[in-house]
Motif scaffolding. Sequence first.
Motif, PDB file in Angstrom:
ATOM      1  N   ASN A  68      -3.792  78.286  36.662  1.00 38.00           N
ATOM      2  CA  ASN A  68      -4.840  77.864  37.567  1.00 38.00           C
ATOM      3  C   ASN A  68      -4.558  78.485  38.926  1.00 38.00           C
ATOM      4  O   ASN A  68      -3.513  78.238  39.512  1.00 38.00           O
ATOM      5  CB  ASN A  68      -4.850  76.326  37.653  1.00 38.00           C
ATOM      6  CG  ASN A  68      -5.569  75.823  38.885  1.00 38.00           C
ATOM      7  OD1 ASN A  68      -4.959  75.587  39.918  1.00 38.00           O
ATOM      8  ND2 ASN A  68      -6.860  75.709  38.786  1.00 38.00           N
ATOM      9  N   ALA A  69      -5.468  79.315  39.379  1.00 36.08           N
ATOM     10  CA  ALA A  69      -5.278  79.966  40.670  1.00 36.08           C
ATOM     11  C   ALA A  69      -6.348  79.519  41.652  1.00 36.08           C
ATOM     12  O   ALA A  69      -7.532  79.504  41.330  1.00 36.08           O
ATOM     13  CB  ALA A  69      -5.325  81.480  40.524  1.00 36.08           C
ATOM     14  N   MET A  70      -5.894  79.153  42.837  1.00 40.92           N
ATOM     15  CA  MET A  70      -6.821  78.951  43.937  1.00 40.92           C
ATOM     16  C   MET A  70      -6.754  80.238  44.756  1.00 40.92           C
ATOM     17  O   MET A  70      -5.678  80.641  45.181  1.00 40.92           O
ATOM     18  CB  MET A  70      -6.400  77.748  44.781  1.00 40.92           C
ATOM     19  CG  MET A  70      -7.330  77.461  45.935  1.00 40.92           C
ATOM     20  SD  MET A  70      -6.882  75.918  46.780  1.00 40.92           S
ATOM     21  CE  MET A  70      -5.512  76.494  47.770  1.00 40.92           C
ATOM     22  N   VAL A  71      -7.888  80.892  44.902  1.00 40.76           N
ATOM     23  CA  VAL A  71      -7.907  82.138  45.650  1.00 40.76           C
ATOM     24  C   VAL A  71      -8.638  81.874  46.958  1.00 40.76           C
ATOM     25  O   VAL A  71      -9.731  81.306  46.952  1.00 40.76           O
ATOM     26  CB  VAL A  71      -8.616  83.257  44.858  1.00 40.76           C
ATOM     27  CG1 VAL A  71      -8.455  84.587  45.572  1.00 40.76           C
ATOM     28  CG2 VAL A  71      -8.070  83.340  43.441  1.00 40.76           C
ATOM     29  N   VAL A  72      -8.006  82.249  48.066  1.00 40.37           N
ATOM     30  CA  VAL A  72      -8.620  82.010  49.368  1.00 40.37           C
ATOM     31  C   VAL A  72      -8.915  83.351  50.043  1.00 40.37           C
ATOM     32  O   VAL A  72      -8.096  84.262  50.014  1.00 40.37           O
ATOM     33  CB  VAL A  72      -7.718  81.118  50.262  1.00 40.37           C
ATOM     34  CG1 VAL A  72      -7.613  79.717  49.658  1.00 40.37           C
ATOM     35  CG2 VAL A  72      -6.314  81.704  50.438  1.00 40.37           C
ATOM     36  N   PHE A  73     -10.105  83.449  50.606  1.00 33.42           N
ATOM     37  CA  PHE A  73     -10.542  84.690  51.248  1.00 33.42           C
ATOM     38  C   PHE A  73     -10.898  84.420  52.709  1.00 33.42           C
ATOM     39  O   PHE A  73     -11.373  83.336  53.051  1.00 33.42           O
ATOM     40  CB  PHE A  73     -11.818  85.218  50.574  1.00 33.42           C
ATOM     41  CG  PHE A  73     -11.657  85.618  49.136  1.00 33.42           C
ATOM     42  CD1 PHE A  73     -11.227  86.889  48.796  1.00 33.42           C
ATOM     43  CD2 PHE A  73     -11.959  84.728  48.110  1.00 33.42           C
ATOM     44  CE1 PHE A  73     -11.099  87.270  47.466  1.00 33.42           C
ATOM     45  CE2 PHE A  73     -11.839  85.101  46.778  1.00 33.42           C
ATOM     46  CZ  PHE A  73     -11.412  86.376  46.452  1.00 33.42           C
ATOM     47  N   ASP A  74     -10.699  85.437  53.525  1.00 34.69           N
ATOM     48  CA  ASP A  74     -11.154  85.381  54.915  1.00 34.69           C
ATOM     49  C   ASP A  74     -12.427  86.234  54.993  1.00 34.69           C
ATOM     50  O   ASP A  74     -12.372  87.435  55.220  1.00 34.69           O
ATOM     51  CB  ASP A  74     -10.045  85.927  55.824  1.00 34.69           C
ATOM     52  CG  ASP A  74     -10.474  86.006  57.275  1.00 34.69           C
ATOM     53  OD1 ASP A  74     -11.536  85.441  57.623  1.00 34.69           O
ATOM     54  OD2 ASP A  74      -9.739  86.641  58.062  1.00 34.69           O
ATOM     55  N   VAL A  75     -13.547  85.555  54.761  1.00 30.21           N
ATOM     56  CA  VAL A  75     -14.824  86.256  54.664  1.00 30.21           C
ATOM     57  C   VAL A  75     -15.571  86.126  55.995  1.00 30.21           C
ATOM     58  O   VAL A  75     -15.571  85.043  56.590  1.00 30.21           O
ATOM     59  CB  VAL A  75     -15.668  85.618  53.528  1.00 30.21           C
ATOM     60  CG1 VAL A  75     -17.058  86.192  53.484  1.00 30.21           C
ATOM     61  CG2 VAL A  75     -14.972  85.793  52.190  1.00 30.21           C
ATOM     62  N   PRO A  76     -16.194  87.194  56.479  1.00 31.80           N
ATOM     63  CA  PRO A  76     -16.960  87.067  57.730  1.00 31.80           C
ATOM     64  C   PRO A  76     -18.019  85.963  57.602  1.00 31.80           C
ATOM     65  O   PRO A  76     -18.689  85.856  56.575  1.00 31.80           O
ATOM     66  CB  PRO A  76     -17.639  88.432  57.875  1.00 31.80           C
ATOM     67  CG  PRO A  76     -16.817  89.368  57.045  1.00 31.80           C
ATOM     68  CD  PRO A  76     -16.237  88.553  55.936  1.00 31.80           C
ATOM     69  N   ASP A  77     -18.131  85.117  58.646  1.00 32.13           N
ATOM     70  CA  ASP A  77     -19.033  83.970  58.589  1.00 32.13           C
ATOM     71  C   ASP A  77     -20.463  84.355  58.231  1.00 32.13           C
ATOM     72  O   ASP A  77     -21.157  83.620  57.544  1.00 32.13           O
ATOM     73  CB  ASP A  77     -19.028  83.226  59.929  1.00 32.13           C
ATOM     74  CG  ASP A  77     -17.691  82.530  60.164  1.00 32.13           C
ATOM     75  OD1 ASP A  77     -16.996  82.236  59.170  1.00 32.13           O
ATOM     76  OD2 ASP A  77     -17.341  82.301  61.339  1.00 32.13           O
ATOM     77  N   THR A  78     -20.889  85.516  58.719  1.00 34.39           N
ATOM     78  CA  THR A  78     -22.278  85.918  58.486  1.00 34.39           C
ATOM     79  C   THR A  78     -22.533  86.294  57.020  1.00 34.39           C
ATOM     80  O   THR A  78     -23.676  86.323  56.586  1.00 34.39           O
ATOM     81  CB  THR A  78     -22.641  87.147  59.355  1.00 34.39           C
ATOM     82  OG1 THR A  78     -21.603  88.124  59.170  1.00 34.39           O
ATOM     83  CG2 THR A  78     -22.737  86.758  60.812  1.00 34.39           C
ATOM     84  N   LEU A  79     -21.466  86.579  56.288  1.00 37.09           N
ATOM     85  CA  LEU A  79     -21.645  87.026  54.903  1.00 37.09           C
ATOM     86  C   LEU A  79     -21.283  85.963  53.870  1.00 37.09           C
ATOM     87  O   LEU A  79     -21.447  86.165  52.668  1.00 37.09           O
ATOM     88  CB  LEU A  79     -20.771  88.264  54.637  1.00 37.09           C
ATOM     89  CG  LEU A  79     -21.128  89.520  55.410  1.00 37.09           C
ATOM     90  CD1 LEU A  79     -20.121  90.625  55.114  1.00 37.09           C
ATOM     91  CD2 LEU A  79     -22.538  89.991  55.031  1.00 37.09           C
ATOM     92  N   VAL A  80     -20.774  84.823  54.382  1.00 38.29           N
ATOM     93  CA  VAL A  80     -20.139  83.894  53.462  1.00 38.29           C
ATOM     94  C   VAL A  80     -21.102  83.349  52.396  1.00 38.29           C
ATOM     95  O   VAL A  80     -20.754  83.255  51.217  1.00 38.29           O
ATOM     96  CB  VAL A  80     -19.384  82.779  54.236  1.00 38.29           C
ATOM     97  CG1 VAL A  80     -20.312  81.783  54.876  1.00 38.29           C
ATOM     98  CG2 VAL A  80     -18.381  82.085  53.347  1.00 38.29           C
ATOM     99  N   GLU A  81     -22.319  83.028  52.803  1.00 37.85           N
ATOM    100  CA  GLU A  81     -23.266  82.463  51.833  1.00 37.85           C
ATOM    101  C   GLU A  81     -23.598  83.469  50.735  1.00 37.85           C
ATOM    102  O   GLU A  81     -23.646  83.141  49.555  1.00 37.85           O
ATOM    103  CB  GLU A  81     -24.564  82.039  52.532  1.00 37.85           C
ATOM    104  CG  GLU A  81     -24.352  80.896  53.478  1.00 37.85           C
ATOM    105  CD  GLU A  81     -25.315  79.740  53.236  1.00 37.85           C
ATOM    106  OE1 GLU A  81     -26.303  79.934  52.507  1.00 37.85           O
ATOM    107  OE2 GLU A  81     -25.060  78.653  53.784  1.00 37.85           O
TER     108      GLU A  81
END
Lengths: 165, 151
Positions: A68-81
């Motif tokens: 089970n992997a939790m993957v966390v990303f630092d995505v630009p706020d404007t692109l997150v959706e």
Amino acid sequence: MIDFIDRQLIELLQDGLATVSRPYALIGQQLNLSEDEVIVRLSRLKELGLIKRLGVIVNHRKLGYCANAMVVFDVPDTLVEQIAGHVSQFSFVNLCYLRPRRGEQWPYNLYCMIHGKNREKVLQQLDHLISSCGLSSVNHEVLFSRKCFKQRGAIYKADSEPGKV
Amino acid sequence: MLTAMHKQLLNDYQQDFPLSPTPYQDIASSLGVTEEDVLLAFNELADEHFISRIGSIIVPNHIGVSTLVAMAVPVEQLQSIADIVSRYPEVNHNYERENRFNLWFVMIAKDDEYLQSVIETIETESGFNAMQLPLLADYFINLGFEMDFDD
């Protein structure tokens, strides 16, 4: 939107539906509700989306889904959706959440969970996800779960009635 | 050993368990077996821990408030700190992950004020900072998944 009886109903359901012929009637007996009212209320809670799903809750590990992997990303706020929409399309992604960044120590905002039979499979799926969603330049970390110290269904306690502990 | 019926029950009833007076009979009818067969099979799946329960998954933060919490704990203290955390009834999942933030837990309380007070107590008792990561948006919550029984 929901009342005290709904809360009690949800709380009782956390223990699971009994394997008897008329399980909703059994729940009703404990709350002084008719079988019909239990069904109507649960249907409404589902319709409202408060009950996301009602059904068999499987034990991933026992079924061989040990990684089970939790993957966390630092995505630009404007692109997150947009990215979240894309990520959620993959059948191996079980959850996709937005959470706040916590400064330099934790700059990640998009979380997704991948369950798989083994680490290699999960990492392969992640590679596929990253390349398909255009995330190769996005900073990320993979957190495999190791030991489980405590796990239970979410318990939503209805407020206790006076005199009841 | 999982039979074909066990597998069907595991795969096909994660999402929409019948909301009818006789759900097990409904399942039995659609599978062409008896209600007794279905009840027996579910009991077997539960006894063998293939399923934890037949129940509901609730959307977070609509009924009570919740947050994910992460702590960075030295490995040699992990078990003892995890034990402290697990003792709180407001904590419902608590697990180790491979990261410098290695202890992750989910907390639920009836309101935010109470949640914050419990988190402060945990910080004091454990001696470690609790990094709170509450849900801001859920794009997709689906803990049900299609199982691949072939490999």
